[in-house]
Design an enzyme around this catalytic site. Structure first.
Site, PDB file in Angstrom:
ATOM      1  N   GLU A  42      30.251   4.634  -6.482  1.00  0.00           N
ATOM      2  CA  GLU A  42      30.916   6.210  -5.239  1.00  0.00           C
ATOM      3  C   GLU A  42      30.942   7.496  -6.077  1.00  0.00           C
ATOM      4  O   GLU A  42      31.082   8.851  -5.634  1.00  0.00           O
ATOM      5  CB  GLU A  42      32.138   5.203  -4.872  1.00  0.00           C
ATOM      6  N   TYR A 100      41.434  27.924  14.244  1.00  0.00           N
ATOM      7  CA  TYR A 100      40.592  26.757  13.832  1.00  0.00           C
ATOM      8  C   TYR A 100      39.381  26.586  12.867  1.00  0.00           C
ATOM      9  O   TYR A 100      38.964  25.564  12.471  1.00  0.00           O
ATOM     10  CB  TYR A 100      40.419  25.827  14.863  1.00  0.00           C
ATOM     11  N   GLU A 131      44.145   7.944   0.285  1.00  0.00           N
ATOM     12  CA  GLU A 131      45.230   8.600   0.606  1.00  0.00           C
ATOM     13  C   GLU A 131      46.103   9.926  -0.238  1.00  0.00           C
ATOM     14  O   GLU A 131      47.311  11.205   0.052  1.00  0.00           O
ATOM     15  CB  GLU A 131      46.843   6.879  -0.042  1.00  0.00           C
ATOM     16  N   LYS A 155      36.415   6.464   6.714  1.00  0.00           N
ATOM     17  CA  LYS A 155      35.462   6.249   5.871  1.00  0.00           C
ATOM     18  C   LYS A 155      34.179   5.557   6.782  1.00  0.00           C
ATOM     19  O   LYS A 155      35.017   4.437   6.408  1.00  0.00           O
ATOM     20  CB  LYS A 155      35.817   5.805   4.286  1.00  0.00           C
TER      21      LYS A 155
END
Length: 118
Positions: free
Chosen positions: A22, A54, A74, A99
């Site tokens: 990864e 935005y 996190e 994810k």
């Protein structure tokens, strides 16, 4: 104040995850943001200068997560929340990071955090 500005489904391609493989590829993160913002002022003025930008928030979100390359969702959520609150003067926000495909039987996995006071 209960007003907010939303950005939903922002896709950011970045390095994310804890496994060795990864750390060598990019994967998609899907970001949802809800940010407290007093919409009465731009609602009355109809002036973009009074609104939360935005497009700029979206761009900064992408820059943050691409540069961070978090191992954990996190961590990505915490750092992103701090950056957006500090740089855009957002008192409260909710950050959701997903994810897709991380667990084969699920559409996505993710975390949702709220920071600041409304």
């Amino acid at each position: 104040m209960a007003d907010s500005v939303l950005i939903e489904g922002l896709v950011v391609e970045t390095v994310v995850g804890v496994f060795d493989w990864e750390r060598e590829v990019t994967q998609a993160l899907v970001v949802d943001l809800e940010m407290a913002w007093d919409n009465r002022i731009p609602g009355a003025s109809d002036d973009v200068a009074d609104a939360l930008d935005y497009a700029a928030v979206s761009e900064r979100t992408e820059q943050c997560l691409k540069g961070l390359k978090p191992k954990l969702l996190e961590h990505g959520a915490e750092v992103l929340a701090e950056v957006l609150r500090r740089e855009f003067g957002i008192g409260w926000l909710r950050v959701t990071l997903r994810k897709p495909g991380a667990v084969p039987a699920a559409r996505s996995v993710g975390v949702c955090i709220e920071r600041g006071g409304r």
